[in-house]
Motif scaffolding. Structure first.
Motif, PDB file in Angstrom:
ATOM      1  N   UNK A  53       0.832  -1.209   0.000  1.00  0.00           N
ATOM      2  CA  UNK A  53       0.000   0.000   0.000  1.00  0.00           C
ATOM      3  C   UNK A  53       0.865   1.257   0.000  1.00  0.00           C
ATOM      4  N   UNK A  54       1.921   1.251   0.795  1.00  0.00           N
ATOM      5  CA  UNK A  54       2.820   2.410   0.865  1.00  0.00           C
ATOM      6  C   UNK A  54       3.482   2.650  -0.495  1.00  0.00           C
ATOM      7  N   UNK A  55       3.930   1.582  -1.133  1.00  0.00           N
ATOM      8  CA  UNK A  55       4.596   1.717  -2.430  1.00  0.00           C
ATOM      9  C   UNK A  55       3.605   2.117  -3.508  1.00  0.00           C
ATOM     10  N   UNK A  56       2.396   1.568  -3.483  1.00  0.00           N
ATOM     11  CA  UNK A  56       1.386   1.970  -4.465  1.00  0.00           C
ATOM     12  C   UNK A  56       1.109   3.462  -4.385  1.00  0.00           C
ATOM     13  N   UNK A  57       1.044   3.995  -3.168  1.00  0.00           N
ATOM     14  CA  UNK A  57       0.818   5.429  -2.995  1.00  0.00           C
ATOM     15  C   UNK A  57       2.011   6.230  -3.535  1.00  0.00           C
ATOM     16  N   UNK A  58       3.227   5.755  -3.268  1.00  0.00           N
ATOM     17  CA  UNK A  58       4.415   6.434  -3.799  1.00  0.00           C
ATOM     18  C   UNK A  58       4.446   6.379  -5.328  1.00  0.00           C
ATOM     19  N   UNK A  59       3.998   5.279  -5.891  1.00  0.00           N
ATOM     20  CA  UNK A  59       3.941   5.158  -7.355  1.00  0.00           C
ATOM     21  C   UNK A  59       2.941   6.144  -7.939  1.00  0.00           C
ATOM     22  N   UNK A  60       1.773   6.270  -7.305  1.00  0.00           N
ATOM     23  CA  UNK A  60       0.762   7.225  -7.777  1.00  0.00           C
ATOM     24  C   UNK A  60       1.302   8.656  -7.741  1.00  0.00           C
TER      25      UNK A  60
END
Length: 91
Positions: free
Chosen positions: A67-74
């Motif tokens: 979840x943390x990485x998905x947010x950083x990717x967005x």
């Protein structure tokens, strides 16, 4: 001994308050969490680090880190690529 225990408790409460303030400021100014900051810090030193190694370094649950990485990717602060040598692995 009781005075020492009290001093340690007071110091711990102060540390917790300081961390809460830091987390709130990080979120307000930059829109990221402390976990995301840790991810960015590690990736700045090792940009091609596999997710499994990152998860191990942060002692993070796979879903939480995901979840943390998905947010950083967005936010376009990091990228995730498939490992060409192992299609199951992501870097």
């Amino acid at each position: 001994m009781q005075q020492q225990a009290l001093s340690v408790t007071v110091a711990w409460v102060r540390l917790e308050r300081a961390m809460e303030q830091f987390q709130a400021e990080l979120r307000r100014r930059h829109g990221i969490t402390t976990l995301q900051l840790a991810v960015l810090r590690i990736l700045s030193e090792r940009p091609q680090l596999p997710l499994a190694a990152l998860r191990k370094a942060l002692v993070a649950h796979p879903a939480t880190l995901g979840q943390a990485i998905d947010d950083l990717r967005r936010k376009e602060l990091c990228a995730v690529r498939r490992n060409p040598d192992d299609r199951r692995a992501r870097d």
